[in-house]
Scaffold this active site. Structure first.
Site, PDB file in Angstrom:
ATOM      1  N   TYR A   1       0.721  -1.433   0.072  1.00 60.54           N
ATOM      2  CA  TYR A   1      -0.011   0.043  -0.142  1.00 60.54           C
ATOM      3  C   TYR A   1       0.920   1.225  -0.149  1.00 60.54           C
ATOM      4  O   TYR A   1       0.632   2.244  -0.705  1.00 60.54           O
ATOM      5  CB  TYR A   1      -0.985  -0.037   1.063  1.00 60.54           C
ATOM      6  CG  TYR A   1      -1.724   1.328   1.128  1.00 60.54           C
ATOM      7  CD1 TYR A   1      -2.736   1.731   0.299  1.00 60.54           C
ATOM      8  CD2 TYR A   1      -1.594   2.164   2.341  1.00 60.54           C
ATOM      9  CE1 TYR A   1      -3.201   2.721   0.414  1.00 60.54           C
ATOM     10  CE2 TYR A   1      -2.248   3.397   2.483  1.00 60.54           C
ATOM     11  CZ  TYR A   1      -3.023   3.536   1.380  1.00 60.54           C
ATOM     12  OH  TYR A   1      -3.751   4.997   1.633  1.00 60.54           O
TER      13      TYR A   1
ATOM     14  N   ARG B   1       1.222   6.816  -6.842  1.00 63.61           N
ATOM     15  CA  ARG B   1       0.185   7.627  -7.082  1.00 63.61           C
ATOM     16  C   ARG B   1       0.542   9.042  -6.719  1.00 63.61           C
ATOM     17  O   ARG B   1       0.433  10.036  -7.595  1.00 63.61           O
ATOM     18  CB  ARG B   1      -0.910   7.215  -6.333  1.00 63.61           C
ATOM     19  CG  ARG B   1      -2.299   8.176  -6.289  1.00 63.61           C
ATOM     20  CD  ARG B   1      -3.329   7.623  -5.543  1.00 63.61           C
ATOM     21  NE  ARG B   1      -3.006   7.314  -4.172  1.00 63.61           N
ATOM     22  CZ  ARG B   1      -3.987   6.849  -3.201  1.00 63.61           C
ATOM     23  NH1 ARG B   1      -5.404   6.795  -3.576  1.00 63.61           N
ATOM     24  NH2 ARG B   1      -3.652   7.087  -1.944  1.00 63.61           N
TER      25      ARG B   1
ATOM     26  N   TYR C   1      -1.055  13.028   6.384  1.00 68.53           N
ATOM     27  CA  TYR C   1      -0.623  12.265   7.232  1.00 68.53           C
ATOM     28  C   TYR C   1       0.680  12.218   7.537  1.00 68.53           C
ATOM     29  O   TYR C   1       1.485  12.656   6.661  1.00 68.53           O
ATOM     30  CB  TYR C   1      -0.954  10.649   6.455  1.00 68.53           C
ATOM     31  CG  TYR C   1      -2.346  10.018   6.883  1.00 68.53           C
ATOM     32  CD1 TYR C   1      -3.217  10.809   7.427  1.00 68.53           C
ATOM     33  CD2 TYR C   1      -2.812   9.206   6.238  1.00 68.53           C
ATOM     34  CE1 TYR C   1      -4.693  10.372   7.820  1.00 68.53           C
ATOM     35  CE2 TYR C   1      -3.934   8.528   6.295  1.00 68.53           C
ATOM     36  CZ  TYR C   1      -5.054   9.212   7.094  1.00 68.53           C
ATOM     37  OH  TYR C   1      -6.281   8.752   7.032  1.00 68.53           O
TER      38      TYR C   1
ATOM     39  N   GLU D   1     -13.870  -1.070   6.132  1.00 70.84           N
ATOM     40  CA  GLU D   1     -13.972   0.649   5.663  1.00 70.84           C
ATOM     41  C   GLU D   1     -15.384   0.644   4.861  1.00 70.84           C
ATOM     42  O   GLU D   1     -16.087  -0.539   4.276  1.00 70.84           O
ATOM     43  CB  GLU D   1     -13.023   0.466   4.596  1.00 70.84           C
ATOM     44  CG  GLU D   1     -12.880   1.793   3.940  1.00 70.84           C
ATOM     45  CD  GLU D   1     -11.247   1.778   3.152  1.00 70.84           C
ATOM     46  OE1 GLU D   1     -10.351   1.528   3.573  1.00 70.84           O
ATOM     47  OE2 GLU D   1     -11.456   2.194   1.651  1.00 70.84           O
TER      48      GLU D   1
END
Ligand code: 3EB
Length: 350
Positions: free
Chosen positions: A160, A167, A220, A340
């Site tokens: 991830y 990205r 974050y 989620e």
């Protein structure tokens, strides 16, 4: 770009603005086969799940099958429609449909040769960003990302985190302003190979919505990875007076920390508070979860199928009975997250 013809993409024969230019419904796959030619010409795309029959691979519209089981036993697929006829094309392996206001695209990038996840992700995002620029639908509204072994770690980085690297690089190179241009998104672990992405882009920008209970994901701290996750909490769109809220995958995160690790009931409650908060933050009147009706779709991803009964019961107590919910088994991007929820929410006209 070859197959692209702007004159084919103008809104034609629009009926009294009763539908937004892209809308989602859940349908049996056979319903797609039963469409008239005129109806079929309004399909933007179809998304199947691996234990439902596959939407026709020879269809002119983008078709993607997500390698996740549905826990609710309903054999339905996602059908994305336009109120007027659309046109189709393909650009660097990405099938797409567009209707003058939105572009819907989807593809699976197979694993040809061994390649780090960040490189594959970067390549995929470069293709998407190139397509939407050339086609004139420059604003990403919503991205769905599915990648295998999302929680596995190689050389100190989880897949991830590698996905986030690729990205982030693509958005940065495209000069994205992170607190203005980022789409809503989901990133889920599913399947054994390939990177599957589908997305909606638009000619006019939507409005990025953040959640005041949560640190924006793109801010974050480094603790979660060398490049932060590039997505917004929701995108509010207003096309032709019709408003929709595209709600990102939402989990039990407050500030930037996971709350209630190992407690699915606690995570579900916290997630619902987060969704409620984003609904309120988007500044319209439909702000109660139990007001969402048959024109909305929620999807819940559960890491463990044994949490299905709990999730079904809690959602039945919280939501209006007419609000469709899809229950899927998928891995969540942080190891301590058990579930989620995402949503496409139709809002009253402004
Ligand atoms: C979170 O809030 C949970 O990386 O695109 C949710 C939705 C999450 C989208 C993404 C990640 C993404 O950070 C994880």
């Amino acid at each position: 770009m070859g197959s692209y013809d702007a004159s084919l993409c103008a809104p034609k024969g629009r009926t009294a603005g009763l539908d937004p230019p892209v809308y989602l419904s859940l349908r049996p796959v056979e319903a797609l086969g039963g469409l008239t030619n005129a109806e079929r010409a309004t399909v933007l795309g179809a998304i199947g799940f691996d234990d439902a029959p596959e939407p026709a691979a020879d269809a002119p519209y983008p078709v993607l099958t997500l390698p996740m089981s549905r826990l609710d036993g309903q054999k339905l697929c996602e059908v994305w429609r336009s109120p007027w006829p659309v046109s189709y094309g393909e650009h660097h392996g990405i099938r797409y449909a567009c209707n003058g206001e939105v572009l819907f695209g989807g593809f699976c990038l197979p694993e040809k040769e061994p390649e780090p996840v960040e490189t594959r992700t970067y390549r995929a995002y470069r293709r998407i960003l190139d397509l939407i620029r050339v086609a004139g639908y420059e604003h990403l509204v919503r991205m769905w990302n599915y990648l295998p072994r999302i929680n596995d770690e190689h050389l100190g980085l989880e897949n991830y985190q590698r996905f986030c690297l690729g990205r982030h690089q693509a958005f940065t190179e495209a000069d994205y302003v992170f607190d203005r241009d980022l789409p809503a998104a989901s990133a889920i672990g599913a399947g054994t190979e390939g990177l599957r992405i589908y997305f909606i882009a638009s000619r006019v920008p939507g409005r990025q919505v953040e959640n005041p209970r949560q640190v924006s994901a793109y801010r974050y701290p480094l603790l979660y990875g060398p490049r932060s996750p590039s997505f917004s909490r929701a995108t509010l769109t207003e096309f032709g007076g019709e408003r929709q809220l595209y709600l990102s995958g939402t989990a039990s995160i407050v500030g930037h920390e996971t709350l209630h690790p190992e407690d699915a009931a606690g995570q579900l409650k916290e997630t619902l508070i987060n969704i409620q908060t984003v609904l309120e933050e988007s500044g319209h009147s439909r702000t109660k979860l139990d007001e969402l009706g048959p024109d909305c779709v929620l999807k819940i991803y559960l890491r463990h199928r044994e949490h299905f009964r709990l999730a079904k019961k809690t959602l039945a107590e919280t939501l209006h009975p007419s609000c469709p919910v899809v229950f899927l088994q998928g891995d969540i991007c942080r190891r301590d997250l058990l579930l989620e929820i995402e949503g496409v929410i139709r809002l009253p006209r402004s």
